[in-house]
Design an enzyme around this catalytic site. Structure first.
Site: not given
Length: 311
Positions: A76, A224
């Site tokens: 991430c 994201c």
């Protein structure tokens, strides 16, 4: 169990973060902690849970990122920036190699995007194009701006691992209902896509990009980081923007500076903003959070980021 947490965000991708270097919980327990703390109906909420964990012979420290459903993501990149900041502060350094689930990233404290915005520069990759690595059953070896009939017979996708899997589709205008429809197909883990995938619709706006993502294990999200990296790489790969040229990548949560190389390495420079720090109790049996105590707030950082978002 009582946890000290920092609520933070990278480009609007928000997380509770725990320094877990000395904590010993099972995988199942950490999954439950993630579900409790990331629950939007609970006292904290977030897109997932970030853990600062020990490094290894190659990395000064590591990051574990669990999605809001408790599943562990390969990476991430918005979260890497937040964990890197915490690691820098814990160890008194300003650059590090960060151990991820299946790969490594490099991170360093960068010049502020705007005054007061703590900024981290990160490089991750190489991006992968092998569909066998996902796997995507019934797909060609590489899927670059091509139709994937199982997902949609009319749209063209580029399949990129970063190292987590992404379908990138370039559009004139983002249709969120269509993005959710495709994202939910992937989220259901059909036989042809057993490990699911992230899906992004990307607008090319001159020399910049706008990315909207349905994130695996999370759903439609304002930001994201790995999707922004995968989208930057896919835009270069398909000739929409140039290799090794800095571009601004926007999303609903904010923006990052990005560039991709033909070697598959992608660099993002973006915020790692702290909102507040405190502690919370998580019942490991019921997977619920309670008794949140906020001990410190960071209003100047929040205000600086809001100014940066407005440009």
């Amino acid at each position: 169990m009582r946890f000290a947490i920092v609520k933070c965000h990278g480009s609007g991708n928000d997380f509770p973060m725990i320094d877990a270097r000395t904590l010993s919980l099972s995988e199942a327990e950490w999954a439950g902690v993630a579900r409790a703390l990331a629950d939007r109906a609970g006292p904290v909420g977030g897109d997932g849970l970030l853990l600062l964990v020990p490094g290894d012979e190659r990395a000064e420290f590591g990051m574990v990122m669990r999605n809001s459903d408790g599943s562990e993501a390969e990476t991430c990149l918005n979260g890497v920036r937040c964990v890197a900041r915490a690691g820098f502060e814990a160890l008194g350094i300003d650059a590090a190699t960060v151990r991820l689930k299946t790969s490594y990233a490099t991170a360093s404290h960068d010049a502020d995007l705007m005054p007061g915005v703590y900024t981290v520069r990160e490089t991750a990759g190489p991006a992968g194009l092998s569909t066998a690595a996902w796997p995507i059953h019934g797909a060609p070896d590489r899927l670059v701006d091509a139709v994937l009939p199982m997902l949609d017979p009319a749209r063209r996708f580029t399949a990129v691992t970063m190292p987590n899997p992404h379908f990138v589709h370039f559009v004139e205008t983002v249709d969120e209902a269509e993005l959710v429809r495709l994202g939910e197909i992937c989220e259901a883990a059909p036989d042809w896509l057993p490990h699911r995938a992230n899906v992004s619709f990307v607008e090319v706006r001159g020399d910049s990009l706008f990315v909207r993502t349905f994130e695996r294990g999370v759903g439609l999200t304002d930001s994201c980081g790995s999707a922004m990296a995968a989208s930057t790489y896919a835009a270069c790969l398909t000739g929409r923007i140039a290799w090794d040229v800095a571009t601004v990548v926007f999303n609903r949560g904010g923006l990052v500076r990005a560039f991709a190389g033909e070697d598959g390495m992608v660099t993002l420079s973006g915020n790692a903003t702290y909102e507040w720090a405190g502690s919370v109790t998580v019942d490991l049996d019921t997977e619920t959070a309670s008794d949140l105590v906020v001990e410190r707030r960071f209003p100047d950082e929040i205000a600086a980021w809001e100014t940066a978002k407005r440009g």
